[in-house]
Design an enzyme around this catalytic site. Structure first.
Site, PDB file in Angstrom:
ATOM      1  N   LYS A  18       0.819  -1.154  -0.033  1.00  0.00           N
ATOM      2  CA  LYS A  18      -0.030  -0.023  -0.023  1.00  0.00           C
ATOM      3  C   LYS A  18       0.927   1.201   0.026  1.00  0.00           C
ATOM      4  O   LYS A  18       0.586   2.115  -0.854  1.00  0.00           O
ATOM      5  CB  LYS A  18      -0.819  -0.106   1.115  1.00  0.00           C
ATOM      6  CG  LYS A  18      -1.783   1.132   1.375  1.00  0.00           C
ATOM      7  CD  LYS A  18      -2.470   0.966   2.941  1.00  0.00           C
ATOM      8  CE  LYS A  18      -3.261   2.454   3.093  1.00  0.00           C
ATOM      9  NZ  LYS A  18      -4.507   2.255   2.156  1.00  0.00           N
ATOM     10  N   GLU A 450     -21.070  10.720  11.216  1.00  0.00           N
ATOM     11  CA  GLU A 450     -20.158   9.518  11.590  1.00  0.00           C
ATOM     12  C   GLU A 450     -18.755   9.768  11.696  1.00  0.00           C
ATOM     13  O   GLU A 450     -17.908   9.119  11.232  1.00  0.00           O
ATOM     14  CB  GLU A 450     -20.344   8.614  10.404  1.00  0.00           C
ATOM     15  CG  GLU A 450     -21.785   8.094  10.312  1.00  0.00           C
ATOM     16  CD  GLU A 450     -22.091   6.652   9.144  1.00  0.00           C
ATOM     17  OE1 GLU A 450     -21.152   6.269   8.816  1.00  0.00           O
ATOM     18  OE2 GLU A 450     -23.189   6.740   8.805  1.00  0.00           O
ATOM     19  N   ASP A 565     -27.923   0.108   8.212  1.00  0.00           N
ATOM     20  CA  ASP A 565     -27.290  -0.140   6.790  1.00  0.00           C
ATOM     21  C   ASP A 565     -27.001  -1.630   6.897  1.00  0.00           C
ATOM     22  O   ASP A 565     -26.447  -2.482   7.639  1.00  0.00           O
ATOM     23  CB  ASP A 565     -25.909   0.449   6.996  1.00  0.00           C
ATOM     24  CG  ASP A 565     -25.956   1.865   6.837  1.00  0.00           C
ATOM     25  OD1 ASP A 565     -26.921   2.455   6.136  1.00  0.00           O
ATOM     26  OD2 ASP A 565     -25.042   2.665   7.320  1.00  0.00           O
ATOM     27  N   GLU A 571     -24.227  -9.488  -0.765  1.00  0.00           N
ATOM     28  CA  GLU A 571     -22.831 -10.056  -0.964  1.00  0.00           C
ATOM     29  C   GLU A 571     -22.657 -11.465  -0.117  1.00  0.00           C
ATOM     30  O   GLU A 571     -21.719 -12.370  -0.612  1.00  0.00           O
ATOM     31  CB  GLU A 571     -21.678  -8.974  -0.664  1.00  0.00           C
ATOM     32  CG  GLU A 571     -20.201  -9.614   0.032  1.00  0.00           C
ATOM     33  CD  GLU A 571     -19.389  -8.783   0.880  1.00  0.00           C
ATOM     34  OE1 GLU A 571     -19.751  -7.324   0.537  1.00  0.00           O
ATOM     35  OE2 GLU A 571     -18.898  -9.123   1.622  1.00  0.00           O
ATOM     36  N   HIS A 606     -30.245   0.786   4.219  1.00  0.00           N
ATOM     37  CA  HIS A 606     -29.544   1.111   2.851  1.00  0.00           C
ATOM     38  C   HIS A 606     -28.803   0.031   2.557  1.00  0.00           C
ATOM     39  O   HIS A 606     -28.067  -0.709   3.220  1.00  0.00           O
ATOM     40  CB  HIS A 606     -28.575   2.433   3.340  1.00  0.00           C
ATOM     41  CG  HIS A 606     -27.451   2.438   2.162  1.00  0.00           C
ATOM     42  ND1 HIS A 606     -27.664   3.164   1.072  1.00  0.00           N
ATOM     43  CD2 HIS A 606     -26.304   2.498   2.374  1.00  0.00           C
ATOM     44  CE1 HIS A 606     -26.745   3.186   0.447  1.00  0.00           C
ATOM     45  NE2 HIS A 606     -25.694   2.780   1.093  1.00  0.00           N
ATOM     46  N   CYS A 608     -26.019  -1.088  -0.622  1.00  0.00           N
ATOM     47  CA  CYS A 608     -25.056  -0.447  -1.912  1.00  0.00           C
ATOM     48  C   CYS A 608     -25.193  -1.253  -3.006  1.00  0.00           C
ATOM     49  O   CYS A 608     -25.666  -2.342  -3.052  1.00  0.00           O
ATOM     50  CB  CYS A 608     -23.526  -0.822  -1.286  1.00  0.00           C
ATOM     51  SG  CYS A 608     -23.366   0.274   0.112  1.00  0.00           S
ATOM     52  N   GLU A 630     -28.787   2.592  -4.835  1.00  0.00           N
ATOM     53  CA  GLU A 630     -28.082   3.426  -5.793  1.00  0.00           C
ATOM     54  C   GLU A 630     -29.013   3.525  -6.852  1.00  0.00           C
ATOM     55  O   GLU A 630     -29.755   2.696  -7.283  1.00  0.00           O
ATOM     56  CB  GLU A 630     -26.844   2.300  -6.268  1.00  0.00           C
ATOM     57  CG  GLU A 630     -26.326   2.912  -7.534  1.00  0.00           C
ATOM     58  CD  GLU A 630     -27.071   2.471  -8.767  1.00  0.00           C
ATOM     59  OE1 GLU A 630     -26.844   3.127 -10.091  1.00  0.00           O
ATOM     60  OE2 GLU A 630     -27.734   1.412  -8.760  1.00  0.00           O
ATOM     61  N   HIS A 659     -19.314   7.716  -5.942  1.00  0.00           N
ATOM     62  CA  HIS A 659     -17.866   7.122  -6.102  1.00  0.00           C
ATOM     63  C   HIS A 659     -16.984   7.936  -7.172  1.00  0.00           C
ATOM     64  O   HIS A 659     -15.928   7.624  -7.662  1.00  0.00           O
ATOM     65  CB  HIS A 659     -18.100   5.745  -6.539  1.00  0.00           C
ATOM     66  CG  HIS A 659     -18.550   4.732  -5.528  1.00  0.00           C
ATOM     67  ND1 HIS A 659     -19.787   4.744  -5.240  1.00  0.00           N
ATOM     68  CD2 HIS A 659     -17.867   4.101  -4.607  1.00  0.00           C
ATOM     69  CE1 HIS A 659     -19.976   3.899  -4.148  1.00  0.00           C
ATOM     70  NE2 HIS A 659     -18.816   3.670  -3.746  1.00  0.00           N
ATOM     71  N   CYS A 691     -24.595   6.751  -1.386  1.00  0.00           N
ATOM     72  CA  CYS A 691     -23.921   6.009  -0.378  1.00  0.00           C
ATOM     73  C   CYS A 691     -23.374   7.142   0.481  1.00  0.00           C
ATOM     74  O   CYS A 691     -23.611   8.279   0.386  1.00  0.00           O
ATOM     75  CB  CYS A 691     -22.969   5.123  -0.884  1.00  0.00           C
ATOM     76  SG  CYS A 691     -22.202   4.009   0.266  1.00  0.00           S
TER      77      CYS A 691
HETATM   78  N1  GLN Z   1     -23.914   5.146   6.808  1.00  0.00           N
HETATM   79  C1  GLN Z   1     -22.763   4.438   5.932  1.00  0.00           C
HETATM   80  C2  GLN Z   1     -22.179   5.780   5.454  1.00  0.00           C
HETATM   81  O1  GLN Z   1     -22.836   6.637   5.135  1.00  0.00           O
HETATM   82  C3  GLN Z   1     -23.191   3.655   4.859  1.00  0.00           C
HETATM   83  C4  GLN Z   1     -21.845   3.167   4.203  1.00  0.00           C
HETATM   84  C5  GLN Z   1     -22.147   2.094   3.208  1.00  0.00           C
HETATM   85  O2  GLN Z   1     -23.358   1.864   2.831  1.00  0.00           O
HETATM   86  N2  GLN Z   1     -21.178   1.516   2.616  1.00  0.00           N
HETATM   87  O3  GLN Z   1     -20.765   5.834   5.379  1.00  0.00           O
HETATM   88 ZN    ZN Z   2     -23.736   2.386   0.547  1.00  0.00          ZN
END
Ligand code: GLN
Ligand code: ZN
Length: 719
Positions: A18, A450, A565, A571, A606, A608, A630, A659, A691
């Site tokens: 990295k 957050e 979330d 996945e 939520h 992704c 999304e 993104h 997101c």
């Molecule tokens: N609540 C999280 C944020 O806003 C959700 C992140 C995610 O879905 N990967 O960062």
């Molecule tokens: Zn997300």
């Protein structure tokens, strides 16, 4: 007993990978130095292998991603230097990224619809492939590469695959030995695809190169055909692929091929049950004349070594095995199998992490704990009255830009340079600013930002009992991005409220509703290493009960909206559809358990970037009021899945693709909403980014949100 291993992490024990690549991006080092450091990591890996196992591939190193390297290998891309290579990874027109099977590794997707007349050619001299210039390289197989690419018309797949295999034939003629990874063989494949695999691999027959064909992550459903492919050795994941193990016991294994028996877990960090593995090897040795023992999946899903962890409780550390230790275990199992070493006792945690109160609570759950008493439509009426939100309510997903300052303060707090009072004061200051920012913009439902969270899973893991976090247990999520999966070792409970003080503080600064913000049980499990001694559903319910307590605490403080979330909901689904029913049952139930609180509380979830089509019915069994998803990348196309099932819940349309650093225009956003409005009534839509905004910068955040609010204003005016 010969041993085999593959897939050691390329990150390096000190994340050298990295650091050096990111230095290059910052202009602080040279291409040559990057190549040198990566070669050095590879060299160390080879020594680590050599110390414990007999056979291992060499060319596993990549400058960023092995799937991109595969595209380069067959001539689809041809970067001439690292700058051009990294342009493909992260430039303005970079390849899309997506999840690699059911792991949290993301690969770069080759999109054939963006390539005119794809022609393959063996591009083995490309600078990006310098690590493959060795005696025994590891390659991703042609089927897996094509299957995981996009933009290939069904009718073209056959010809493309055959053309690609011919290139592979040319490539492998340069070597005496190769490892070819075909994890896509474990997917649910159509008969046509299986025939194609047979046809393609037959073309490799007659080459002088010995092929070790690796499959992993699950069992292979077409074992009869697999075992006839013209390769020297076949690797099977016998940890996650129980059916493949059973197949060999029932039907045997061809005597002209070597079975590379993956019996040491490559996906989880628990020490091997040596006596059980030895017993399995014994059963297999009666079936396969040529047998080798190996790891069951590539080891890069694990951190480098547990040896450097000096803050884990000893009793837990004793039970752990990261990548380096897995190699020692392979060696040990083989020695025990041959009787030159005694089988050690099985490691277990005893009563460590056991919590009778938690067990009793999960044990006494009843059906009604998973079912809300007030139905969706009734709740809707209550929420309308209580929240009084406008049409097209606007909100964000939770996080706001995490600047260097925020990260520095957190580091200072962790190292003791900042007292907890000072740190909390700093976070409160950030919350103050953010609440004002959101009020000034005119957002309807606010968040606290957050700022106190490193990562949406590790943060909760540090607050919950029964989950450990590591200091150096990094694994790559994509490119040079690494994270530290926590370790779920015991019964999970919430010694103290986890997020309450920040949410409560934020709510006290405004009259607008602030959303409480939690990570769901499925996502916590998906991005952690999980205990295996109790069913995963029990682990999920334990976490959900802790989340439920948190929500009940929110409610006491007057929080009226809560978002849970579940970014990893899709996945975490098993690779084979036949296992979906089991998985989704506990996944859905755990969400409903956590959110089964006061019906006055509006529950959001939520998710992704997920393929919703196949799982839409399960998503609808989760009893939330609003889901944010999304919609920007698919330009609102995603809504069709919700239309198909006459979806009654509210949908937060992610109309800003976070993104990308581009600011979406009002016209752009309006376009997505209009398309969605053709399918679902306007009363059901919220507007939001797709997101969290953690990785964005402030200027583009402000401008994009202004556009989002202008979009809402125009839509409301017309309605
Ligand atoms: N609540 C999280 C944020 O806003 C959700 C992140 C995610 O879905 N990967 O960062
Ligand atoms: Zn997300």
């Amino acid at each position: 007993m010969q041993t085999y291993a593959y897939g050691l992490p390329r990150l390096g024990s000190d994340r050298e990978y990295k650091k050096v690549i990111e230095d290059l991006w910052k202009g602080k080092t040279t291409d040559e130095n990057v190549a040198k450091v990566l070669a050095c990591i590879q060299e160390n890996n080879l020594k680590t292998y050599d110390h414990s196992v007999n056979v291992f591939p060499e060319g596993e190193m990549s400058f960023y991603d092995p799937m991109l390297d595969t595209a380069i290998l067959c001539g689809i891309y041809d970067p001439h230097n690292l700058a051009e290579y990294y342009e493909l990874c992260r430039g303005s027109d970079a390849l899309e990224m997506t999840k690699w099977f059911n792991t949290n590794y993301h690969y770069l997707v080759t999109d054939f619809s963006r390539i005119k007349n794809p022609v393959f050619r063996a591009n083995i001299q490309n600078m990006a492939l310098q690590f493959k210039q060795c005696q025994f390289p590891q390659l991703i197989g042609p089927f897996t590469f094509l299957k995981l690419s996009k933009g290939i018309a069904k009718n073209d797949f056959h010809d493309l695959f055959i053309a690609l295999v011919k290139i592979y034939k040319e490539i492998i003629s340069n070597y005496t030995k190769v490892q070819i990874d075909e994890p896509a063989f474990v997917l649910d494949l159509e008969q046509q695809e299986i025939e194609l695999i047979k046809e393609g691999y037959r073309l490799l027959d007659g080459s002088d190169c010995e092929i070790a064909l690796m499959t992993y992550y699950d069992s292979v459903d077409f074992m009869d055909s697999l075992l006839t492919l013209p390769v020297t050795a076949i690797g099977l994941d016998l940890v996650r692929g129980q059916a493949s193990y059973q197949y060999i016991l029932d039907k045997g294994f061809p005597s002209d091929k070597t079975l590379i028996a993956g019996l040491v877990d490559g996906r989880n960090i628990w020490k091997n049950d040596i006596s059980d593995t030895v017993a399995k090897l014994k059963s297999l040795s009666g079936k396969a004349a040529k047998l080798m023992l190996s790891n069951a999946a590539p080891l890069y899903h694990l951190p480098v070594s547990v040896a450097v962890e000096n803050k884990l409780p000893n009793i837990l550390k004793e039970c752990l095995s990261f990548a380096a230790e897995k190699l020692t275990e392979i060696h040990l199992v083989s020695a025990c199998f041959m009787g030159v070493q005694n089988v050690p006792n099985k490691c277990h945690l005893g009563s460590f992490g056991r919590d009778e109160i938690v067990r009793e609570r999960t044990g006494s759950l009843r059906e009604e704990d998973f079912i809300k008493t007030v139905p969706l439509a009734e709740r809707r009426k209550k929420h309308n009255a209580l929240l009084n939100l406008p049409l097209f309510p606007t909100t964000t997903i939770g996080s706001y830009p995490q600047t260097a300052e925020v990260r520095n303060k957190r580091a200072a707090f962790r190292s003791g340079k900042l007292s907890s009072a000072q740190y909390n004061k700093y976070i409160q200051g950030e919350i103050d600013k953010l609440i004002k920012f959101q009020e000034d913009l005119g957002l309807d439902v606010l968040v606290h930002g957050e700022f106190e969270r490193t990562d949406m899973v590790e943060f909760f893991a540090q607050k919950l009992a029964g989950i450990a976090t590591t200091q150096n247990g990094w694994i790559i999520s994509y490119g040079t991005r690494a994270y530290r999966p926590p370790i779920i070792f015991g019964d999970i409970s919430r010694p103290n409220p986890m997020t309450l003080s920040e949410i409560k503080y934020a709510q006290a600064q405004t009259r607008k509703p602030v959303k409480g913000m939690l990570t769901g049980a499925v996502t916590i499990i998906a991005w952690s290493y999980c205990r295996e001694d109790i069913p995963v559903s029990d682990v999920a319910y334990q976490i959900s009960l802790a989340l439920k307590d948190e929500i009940l605490d929110y409610e006491k403080e007057g929080i009226r909206i809560v978002q849970v979330d579940e970014a990893a909901f899709r996945e975490k689904a098993p690779l084979k559809k036949s296992h979906w029913e089991d998985y989704f049952k506990w996944a859905v139930r755990s969400f409903n358990l956590a959110t089964n609180t006061d019906p006055d509380t509006q529950i959001h979830t939520h998710m992704c970037y997920s393929e919703f089509g196949e799982i839409i019915n399960y998503i609808n069994q989760m009893d939330y009021d609003v889901i944010s998803i999304e919609a920007a990348r698919s330009k609102g196309d995603i809504i069709k899945h919700f239309e198909n099932i006459a979806f009654k819940r509210q949908i937060g349309l992610g109309i800003w693709d976070i993104h990308s650093s581009c600011v979406p225009s009002v016209a752009n956003m309006l376009d997505i909403v209009r398309r969605s409005l053709q399918k679902i009534p306007k009363e059901n839509f919220w507007l939001n980014p797709d997101c969290g905004l953690k990785t964005r910068e402030w200027p583009e955040t402000e401008q994009s949100l202004k556009n989002l609010l202008e979009t809402a204003r125009q839509l409301r005016n017309k309605s």
